[in-house]
Design an enzyme around this catalytic site. Structure first.
Site: not given
Ligand code: NAD
Ligand code: WQD
Length: 350
Positions: A18, A160, A164, A41, A135, A38-39, A209, A190, A91, A16
């Protein structure tokens, strides 16, 4: 140092966004990341990118974190090879807020159930060091900014967010009866950007999104104009404020957190939350301007309605991570946006 003589660390969700960047940071720091995913996403492109950046055939296992037998076989085979796991970066989870509203049971099963299975198998193999992806969503709309780790959780805005909060609780309760456990709860703000090589980055499936992937796709002409979700918030320019950090800074925080786990000497379990952010907020309009400065490209955008559930303004107080992990962000918002754009261009030409 060859791959086999380095300490091995499991990276669930290693294909994934991160996880793949953190695998590269782990390798740079002298560990062997054992990627597992598990691929659902992601795809093998990220695994190949990690291998290219590490210059080694980093191991990858296509496995679901809820598959206890599969995990047991993997952990056992590593032990038999003389390379037992020294820790886990966990992750693997579903992460789309909107999808979680439509499928709360799927989120509970994967995110909380997956953690439960992983903990049970890790216990059976005496793996005690765990770095967990939490998060800033656990804080909801904060009473004060910047937010530090003592801020109370607000009722989760989405299934979601609940997963967490629940996962942090599971890890805390679990440690109460497992004094050898060392757990870092990393509350990301973020994450944005990509590795500067553009060999790995974020692969959003469908319409993104999140702000930055949508923005780069809009500039690349893959989407129409970016909609700014609300310009009547009580902030200086009326748009929401977030703390955007470079994904490579975040990746390096995982190495610091793992080393922190490995260095704990306490006879009691240690479970510690850490905020990971830059310590400053940027509004949506500031992100757009920073992107234009960093890349010379114009961002097509239009003001739109507020998005339901958006927090007005949140950014981190990351002092604890600096003091206890020795980590702080090094890369600017402009660098992160330039790297996001380089990755977007690499994807377009791939
Ligand atoms: P991502 O979807 O790119 O990576 C997650 C990976 O986990 C994917 O490759 C997916 O295929 C894999 N996965 C999901 N369920 C699985 C399972 N049951 N078994 C094995 N693999 C599985 O997401 P990311 O952005 O890299 O996020 C990684 C972690 O960080 C997540 O826990 C997410 O909730 C957390 N997080 C992400 C953000 C963000 O903004 N990206 C912010 C805060 C927290
Ligand atoms: C950032 C800002 C939007 C899209 C989400 C999850 C959070 C976390 C990270 C994991 C906001 C604005 C966005 C667009 C916009 N993930 N925006 N136009 O909402 O801070 O967090 O992702 O834990 O749980 O809620 O991040 O990137 O969606 O938005 O104006 O098309 O950009 O309103 O102010 P967010 P985001």
């Amino acid at each position: 140092m060859s791959t086999s003589s380095r300490p091995h660390v499991l990276v669930t969700g290693g294909a994934g966004y991160i996880g793949s960047h953190s695998a590269v940071a782990l390798h740079e720091a002298g560990f062997t990341p054992v990627l597992m995913d598990n691929l659902h996403n992601s795809d093998l492109q990220a695994v190949n990118g990690v291998r290219e950046l590490c210059g080694e055939p980093v191991p990858f296992h296509q496995l679901d974190v809820r598959d206890g037998e599969g995990l047991t076989a993997l952990f056992t085979s590593l032990e038999e090879a003389g390379t037992p796991l020294q820790g886990i970066l966990h992750f693997a989870a579903h992460k789309a807020v909107g999808e979680s509203v439509a499928h709360p049971a799927m989120y509970a099963s994967n995110n909380v159930g997956g953690l439960g299975t992983l903990l049970e198998v890790a216990d059976a193999h005496n793996i005690r060091n765990l770095v967990f992806s939490s998060s800033c969503t656990v804080y909801g709309e904060p009473e004060n900014v910047p937010v530090d780790e003592s801020a109370p959780f607000q009722p989760a805005e989405s299934p979601y967010g609940w997963t967490k909060q629940a996962s942090e609780r599971v890890l805390t309760d679990h440690a109460a009866t497992h004094p050898e456990h060392r757990v870092a709860l990393l509350r990301y703000f973020n994450p944005i950007g990509a590795h500067p090589s553009a060999s790995i980055g974020e692969l959003p499936l469908g319409v993104p999104n999140n702000l930055v992937p949508f923005l780069t796709q809009a500039v690349a002409g893959i989407r129409g104009a970016l909609t700014v979700f609300g310009d009547d918030y009580p902030t200086a320019d009326g748009t929401c404020i977030r703390d955007y950090l470079h994904v490579m800074d975040l990746a390096e925080a995982h190495v610091a957190a793992l080393k922190w786990c490995l260095a704990q000497k306490s006879r009691e379990a240690v479970v510690r939350p850490f905020n990971l952010g830059t310590g400053s907020g940027a509004s949506v309009l500031e992100v757009i301007r920073a992107f234009e400065r960093a890349t010379g490209e114009r961002v097509p955008y239009a003001m739109g309605d507020r998005r339901a559930g958006d927090v007005v303004a949140i950014w981190a107080n990351p002092s604890r991570a600096k003091e206890e992990l020795g980590w702080e962000t090094k890369r600017s918002l402009e660098t992160a946006l330039a790297d996001a754009w380089r990755w977007q261009q690499a994807l377009k030409t791939a």
